[in-house]
Write a protein that holds these residues in place. Structure first.
Motif, PDB file in Angstrom:
ATOM      1  N   TYR A 169      10.904 -11.980  15.590  1.00 43.01           N
ATOM      2  CA  TYR A 169      11.623 -11.023  14.736  1.00 43.01           C
ATOM      3  C   TYR A 169      12.068 -11.669  13.430  1.00 43.01           C
ATOM      4  O   TYR A 169      11.858 -11.113  12.349  1.00 43.01           O
ATOM      5  N   VAL A 170      12.682 -12.838  13.506  1.00 39.29           N
ATOM      6  CA  VAL A 170      13.290 -13.437  12.326  1.00 39.29           C
ATOM      7  C   VAL A 170      12.253 -14.036  11.378  1.00 39.29           C
ATOM      8  O   VAL A 170      12.568 -14.353  10.220  1.00 39.29           O
ATOM      9  N   ILE A 171      11.014 -14.180  11.835  1.00 38.52           N
ATOM     10  CA  ILE A 171       9.951 -14.690  10.959  1.00 38.52           C
ATOM     11  C   ILE A 171       9.068 -13.559  10.444  1.00 38.52           C
ATOM     12  O   ILE A 171       8.777 -13.479   9.241  1.00 38.52           O
ATOM     13  N   VAL A 172       8.667 -12.657  11.330  1.00 37.61           N
ATOM     14  CA  VAL A 172       7.694 -11.624  10.956  1.00 37.61           C
ATOM     15  C   VAL A 172       8.331 -10.539  10.093  1.00 37.61           C
ATOM     16  O   VAL A 172       7.748 -10.106   9.085  1.00 37.61           O
ATOM     17  N   VAL A 173       9.535 -10.083  10.451  1.00 35.92           N
ATOM     18  CA  VAL A 173      10.165  -8.992   9.703  1.00 35.92           C
ATOM     19  C   VAL A 173      10.427  -9.370   8.239  1.00 35.92           C
ATOM     20  O   VAL A 173      10.079  -8.598   7.331  1.00 35.92           O
ATOM     21  N   PRO A 174      11.015 -10.527   7.944  1.00 34.47           N
ATOM     22  CA  PRO A 174      11.167 -10.892   6.519  1.00 34.47           C
ATOM     23  C   PRO A 174       9.840 -11.033   5.794  1.00 34.47           C
ATOM     24  O   PRO A 174       9.738 -10.669   4.613  1.00 34.47           O
ATOM     25  N   MET A 175       8.823 -11.561   6.474  1.00 34.22           N
ATOM     26  CA  MET A 175       7.502 -11.661   5.837  1.00 34.22           C
ATOM     27  C   MET A 175       6.937 -10.286   5.528  1.00 34.22           C
ATOM     28  O   MET A 175       6.345 -10.071   4.459  1.00 34.22           O
ATOM     29  N   ALA A 176       7.089  -9.342   6.452  1.00 32.70           N
ATOM     30  CA  ALA A 176       6.594  -7.985   6.221  1.00 32.70           C
ATOM     31  C   ALA A 176       7.291  -7.351   5.027  1.00 32.70           C
ATOM     32  O   ALA A 176       6.651  -6.696   4.190  1.00 32.70           O
ATOM     33  N   TYR A 177       8.605  -7.543   4.916  1.00 30.54           N
ATOM     34  CA  TYR A 177       9.338  -6.996   3.785  1.00 30.54           C
ATOM     35  C   TYR A 177       8.941  -7.677   2.479  1.00 30.54           C
ATOM     36  O   TYR A 177       8.865  -7.026   1.432  1.00 30.54           O
ATOM     37  N   PHE A 178       8.684  -8.963   2.548  1.00 29.02           N
ATOM     38  CA  PHE A 178       8.273  -9.678   1.337  1.00 29.02           C
ATOM     39  C   PHE A 178       6.953  -9.141   0.795  1.00 29.02           C
ATOM     40  O   PHE A 178       6.836  -8.817  -0.398  1.00 29.02           O
ATOM     41  N   PHE A 179       5.941  -9.020   1.648  1.00 30.67           N
ATOM     42  CA  PHE A 179       4.639  -8.531   1.196  1.00 30.67           C
ATOM     43  C   PHE A 179       4.706  -7.061   0.788  1.00 30.67           C
ATOM     44  O   PHE A 179       4.020  -6.639  -0.166  1.00 30.67           O
ATOM     45  N   PHE A 180       5.519  -6.286   1.489  1.00 32.43           N
ATOM     46  CA  PHE A 180       5.653  -4.874   1.124  1.00 32.43           C
ATOM     47  C   PHE A 180       6.297  -4.714  -0.246  1.00 32.43           C
ATOM     48  O   PHE A 180       5.825  -3.937  -1.087  1.00 32.43           O
ATOM     49  N   LEU A 181       7.363  -5.438  -0.517  1.00 34.37           N
ATOM     50  CA  LEU A 181       8.045  -5.339  -1.808  1.00 34.37           C
ATOM     51  C   LEU A 181       7.197  -5.921  -2.935  1.00 34.37           C
ATOM     52  O   LEU A 181       7.250  -5.441  -4.066  1.00 34.37           O
ATOM     53  N   GLN A 182       6.427  -6.968  -2.631  1.00 38.20           N
ATOM     54  CA  GLN A 182       5.510  -7.488  -3.642  1.00 38.20           C
ATOM     55  C   GLN A 182       4.444  -6.455  -3.989  1.00 38.20           C
ATOM     56  O   GLN A 182       4.058  -6.298  -5.154  1.00 38.20           O
ATOM     57  N   TYR A 183       3.963  -5.755  -2.973  1.00 43.73           N
ATOM     58  CA  TYR A 183       2.970  -4.711  -3.208  1.00 43.73           C
ATOM     59  C   TYR A 183       3.541  -3.557  -4.026  1.00 43.73           C
ATOM     60  O   TYR A 183       2.853  -2.976  -4.862  1.00 43.73           O
TER      61      TYR A 183
END
Length: 271
Positions: A169-183
């Motif tokens: 949770y603490v690794i995947v969720v921030p990564m998902a938000y990072f790539f989504f906001l970059q997109y």
């Protein structure tokens, strides 16, 4: 004895066996012919490596240079992440206290100059062990409270479940938000997201001790309050770095993801 005076001839170059005097012009010429050697230029540089060699004490060079994180070589270099562990106890304690205050909403301002990954690893690992130990202890208390004559055994599978769920949770969720906001074209920083989500788990460590109370109704109240405080901390700080109303759904999703984590902790480890 009568002293005799001798006069030195003005020129002795015509005499046999005489050594010619070294004149200044020849010294200057020889100095130009022989390369100047010093500790700063020895050994001589070759080709494009000009300026390298022995360095003076005033200009020391670092043996291990930090690899830039903007290329793959920097991503897989340990020295690239050394700066994210350069925190002391006072800084970590201050951030732990800030994570317990959801209404603050200024956590990103506090970590902007020096976001750390130390809290992410330390808090997540602590929560994994706390869930494993206290989860088994809570199960034991509930079982003894319901039927004192029944046998109980330690459930080792709690370790695996706690590890993959918390770390994932603490690794995947921030990564998902990072790539989504970059997109979506919003400004985002992955290390800052990891740092914020890692510290958001602090309150779960404290609530696990309260979940030892063998009263199901109180356990649900405790976990709902804990999840709401952690979710508010994440949502309010995430909103401070997201511009525009179009991305408000991302803030709402982060809130309910944190609530879902709290419910999962209650159902799986403190049932």
């Amino acid at each position: 004895m009568e002293e005799e005076s001798y006069t030195t001839p003005t020129s002795t170059s015509h005499l046999l066996g005489s050594v010619p005097a070294v004149i200044a012009e020849e010294k200057n010429t020889s100095n130009h012919d022989v390369p100047y050697a010093s500790m700063q230029t020895f050994p001589p540089s070759n080709g494009g490596d000009r300026g390298r060699g022995y360095q003076t004490l005033e200009n020391p060079t670092e043996t291990f240079e930090q690899q830039p994180t903007n290329n793959w070589q920097g991503v897989f270099s340990v020295s690239s992440y050394k700066q994210y562990f350069n925190v002391d106890t006072d800084v970590v304690v201050n951030r732990l206290i800030s994570s317990l205050n959801p209404a603050g909403g200024d956590f990103f301002n506090k970590i902007d100059a020096n976001p750390d990954l130390y809290g992410l690893i330390w808090i997540s690992t602590t929560l994994v062990f706390v869930l494993t130990l206290l989860g088994n202890l809570a199960t034991y208390l509930m079982q003894k409270h319901a039927d004192n004559s029944s046998s109980w055994s330690f459930d080792v599978s709690y370790v695996n479940t706690a590890a993959w769920s918390i770390y994932g949770y603490v690794i995947v969720v921030p990564m998902a938000y990072f790539f989504f906001l970059q997109y979506m074209g919003s400004n985002a920083n992955l290390v800052r997201f990891w740092c914020m989500w890692g510290y958001s788990l602090t309150i779960f460590i404290l609530s696990c001790f309260l979940l030892l109370i063998p009263v199901e109704f109180l356990r649900w109240i405790i976990i709902i309050l804990t999840g709401g405080a952690s979710a508010s901390f994440v949502a309010l700080n995430l909103r401070s770095v997201i511009d525009g109303n179009d991305l408000s759904v991302a803030v709402i999703a982060a809130f309910f993801l944190q609530i879902a984590l709290s419910v999962f902790i209650k159902v799986w480890f403190f049932a």
